[in-house]
Design a protein around this motif. Sequence first.
Motif, short mmCIF file in Angstrom:
data_model
loop_
_atom_site.label_atom_id
_atom_site.label_comp_id
_atom_site.label_asym_id
_atom_site.label_seq_id
_atom_site.Cartn_x
_atom_site.Cartn_y
_atom_site.Cartn_z
N GLY A 4 0.86 -1.20 0.00
CA GLY A 4 0.00 0.00 0.00
C GLY A 4 0.88 1.23 0.00
O GLY A 4 1.95 1.23 0.62
N LEU A 5 0.43 2.26 -0.72
CA LEU A 5 1.24 3.49 -0.78
C LEU A 5 0.39 4.72 -0.53
O LEU A 5 0.66 5.79 -1.06
N LEU A 6 -0.67 4.55 0.28
CA LEU A 6 -1.53 5.70 0.57
C LEU A 6 -0.70 6.81 1.20
O LEU A 6 0.20 6.55 2.02
N TYR A 7 -0.99 8.05 0.83
CA TYR A 7 -0.24 9.18 1.36
C TYR A 7 -0.57 9.35 2.85
O TYR A 7 -1.73 9.22 3.25
N PRO A 8 0.43 9.59 3.70
CA PRO A 8 0.19 9.67 5.15
C PRO A 8 -0.80 10.77 5.53
O PRO A 8 -0.79 11.86 4.95
N PHE A 117 8.41 3.89 0.00
CA PHE A 117 8.25 2.55 0.58
C PHE A 117 8.07 2.72 2.08
O PHE A 117 8.48 3.74 2.66
N THR A 118 7.41 1.74 2.70
CA THR A 118 7.19 1.83 4.15
C THR A 118 7.91 0.66 4.83
O THR A 118 8.08 -0.41 4.25
N ALA A 119 8.31 0.93 6.06
CA ALA A 119 8.96 -0.11 6.88
C ALA A 119 8.14 -0.26 8.15
O ALA A 119 7.93 0.70 8.89
N ASP A 120 7.64 -1.48 8.41
CA ASP A 120 6.88 -1.75 9.64
C ASP A 120 7.88 -1.95 10.78
O ASP A 120 8.63 -2.92 10.77
N ILE A 121 7.91 -1.00 11.73
CA ILE A 121 8.94 -1.06 12.78
C ILE A 121 8.32 -1.33 14.15
O ILE A 121 8.94 -1.14 15.19
N THR A 122 7.06 -1.84 14.14
CA THR A 122 6.30 -2.03 15.39
C THR A 122 7.06 -2.87 16.42
O THR A 122 7.11 -2.55 17.60
N THR A 123 7.69 -3.93 15.95
CA THR A 123 8.37 -4.83 16.90
C THR A 123 9.81 -4.41 17.18
O THR A 123 10.49 -5.02 18.01
N ILE A 187 -6.98 0.34 6.58
CA ILE A 187 -7.23 0.55 5.14
C ILE A 187 -5.88 0.78 4.48
O ILE A 187 -5.11 1.62 4.96
N TYR A 188 -5.55 0.02 3.45
CA TYR A 188 -4.21 0.22 2.85
C TYR A 188 -4.24 0.57 1.37
O TYR A 188 -3.22 0.89 0.76
N ASP A 189 -5.43 0.55 0.76
CA ASP A 189 -5.48 0.97 -0.65
C ASP A 189 -6.93 1.22 -1.05
O ASP A 189 -7.86 0.69 -0.42
N TYR A 190 -7.08 2.04 -2.10
CA TYR A 190 -8.41 2.19 -2.70
C TYR A 190 -8.22 2.60 -4.15
O TYR A 190 -7.11 3.01 -4.56
N SER A 191 -9.23 2.43 -4.96
CA SER A 191 -9.15 2.93 -6.34
C SER A 191 -10.54 3.39 -6.76
O SER A 191 -11.55 2.99 -6.18
N THR A 192 -10.53 4.26 -7.77
CA THR A 192 -11.82 4.79 -8.27
C THR A 192 -11.79 4.81 -9.80
O THR A 192 -10.74 5.00 -10.40
N THR A 193 -12.95 4.56 -10.40
CA THR A 193 -13.12 4.81 -11.83
C THR A 193 -14.42 5.61 -11.97
O THR A 193 -15.22 5.64 -11.03
N TYR A 194 -14.62 6.20 -13.14
CA TYR A 194 -15.71 7.18 -13.26
C TYR A 194 -16.52 6.99 -14.53
O TYR A 194 -16.02 6.56 -15.55
N ASP A 195 -17.82 7.34 -14.40
CA ASP A 195 -18.67 7.59 -15.57
C ASP A 195 -19.22 9.00 -15.36
O ASP A 195 -19.72 9.30 -14.26
#
Length: 599
Positions: A4-8, A117-123, A187-195
Amino acid sequence: MEKGLLYPVTNKFRQDQKLDGLWDFKFDPSAEGEKKGWTTGFGDPIKMPVPASFNDFFTDKDSREYTGDFWYAKKFFVPDYMKDKMIELRFGAATHRATVYVNGQEIRSHEGGFLPFTADITTAIKLGEENIVTLKMNNELHRDALPAGDTAILKNGKKMSKPFFDFYNYSGLNRSVHLMAIPKENIYDYSTTYDVSENQATVHYDVKATAGSNFMVSLADEDGQIVATSEGQSGDLVVENPTLWQVRDAYLYTIKFELVENGQTVDEYSDEIGLRTIEVKGHQILVNHKSVYLRGFGRHEDSIYAGRAFDLNVERRDMNLMKWIGANSFRSSHYPYDEQVYKFADREGILIIDEVPAVGFKMAAASFLGGLNQSFFDGDWVDELYKKHIDQVKDMIQRDKNHPSVLAWSLCNEPDTSTDSAVPYFTKLFNDSKELDPEKRPRTFTLNEDDTFEASKCLQFPDLYLLNRYPGWYHKWGYEISDGEAGLRAELDEWKNSDIDKPIVFSEYGADTEPGLHKLPSIMWSEEYQIELLDMFDRVFDSYDFVRGEQPWNLADFQTVEGNMRVNGNKKGIFTRDRQPKAAAFFLKKRWTSLPLDY
Ligand SMILES: CCC[C@@H]1NC[C@@H](O)[C@H](O)[C@H]1C(=O)O
């Protein structure tokens, strides 16, 4: 490919903290940083601004030109109240590759200097205490990496970047680093298309979370009024009497996703979107079913002091320059830019041809380093290169797919397309990238001087054609420019007489111009000659109705390697590197502000 690359963002469930500022920095020419324990920090550091390229801060050539390993380090605090969150670090761009350590623990590595890129550093972190993140980075160029080049070893043992491309190999943490605290189920991603039509628009959405599929979705207008709601992992938001996103007349709605578990919202993500459609039909580029003629530029993320770093001040100035001159588009040559650039373009109604850093896939003349005497795609590096290429295409589309400003995807700049071995490479690339964009926006690449209608073996792939042509500069220059025009017309006549039924955009053309150099009659490098060349191209463009765009090279002067054809960088800018107009800026402004938007 990143998950996922959602903007923070910061909201009720998420926290985003930028770690911009001074970091510890150290060169590691012997590549012994790990052995020396630098994963938990190092002594005698240089204090280095982030985001910034390190190169131009130095006063000695060895440091500016440094090629090899180098380290960054930064201490950061994670408060106790984040104990139930997932803690991540998000790097906007680490150029060109990085390995991330937190408190000495290796977290992950990443290849590619122009995408996040993201790094999960929780642990790895210590709650309620100070932590340290260190990065081992490297800026070497290789033929099996993007952007392509070589790394030479000089007789004195020092390494030297040998780019197969015409921009300086600025390196470092060129974009912001974010410390993010998000729900463990998120939530880690979403997409949209349009009419879209005059009186109704439908947003087809799809949203992804790490767990659960119960979503509440809403769409609000610019006044914050909810105009549509839906629920579920995918669905439609129908807007009556919508305000569409138009070129140079933007309107942004806010879409909001809530992840719901047991009747409780556990995560939320909102973003600004534009209701619009993009199509290519015959020779036309259509936005909301209306033809658009592109005028704008090839650009670079480039400025004095911080090199390739994203600089909000420079971007604000560049957007204002593009609006002033009457532009409606640009290409993110030759790499994806910082996300904030796309947000600016979303807001300003400027269209973007988004380009992955697949540049130098033939020894561009501009590298002055003596060409490859073979097809780039015959090299034994191609398999490894392709893996990185498609990976970065996936991440670019994953990151930028929801921006209304993104018009098309450029999968390469000036590759070798005139040899047999290019065909299987691009066959695979266009097949593997076909389904990546939910909106199916056009995919293309730029065609270099050598890759003419006659010579190229890859014209079957692009959905629209981007031509980089330099009669008047790299050949048929000066007084011979009339032959340059004749040659350009001859090639376009071949396109015209062919059965090709796709738009052509001129994505590069121009002349190096020393600001303040005047000559009557003109001479190359003078401001008068730059206008003469642009005027010639405009005469040609106006003779062919399938030319649907003009993007001279470049918006501004920019830094390149040293070379006997570069005067402290590439001077083809319509504006100087400090963003002041050359005479050509007024020439283009007159032409572009007189053209209707759908010319
Ligand atoms: C004939 C190739 C032209 C070349 N195209 C790619 C750009 O990145 C360079 O800056 C430009 C130049 O040499 O000005």
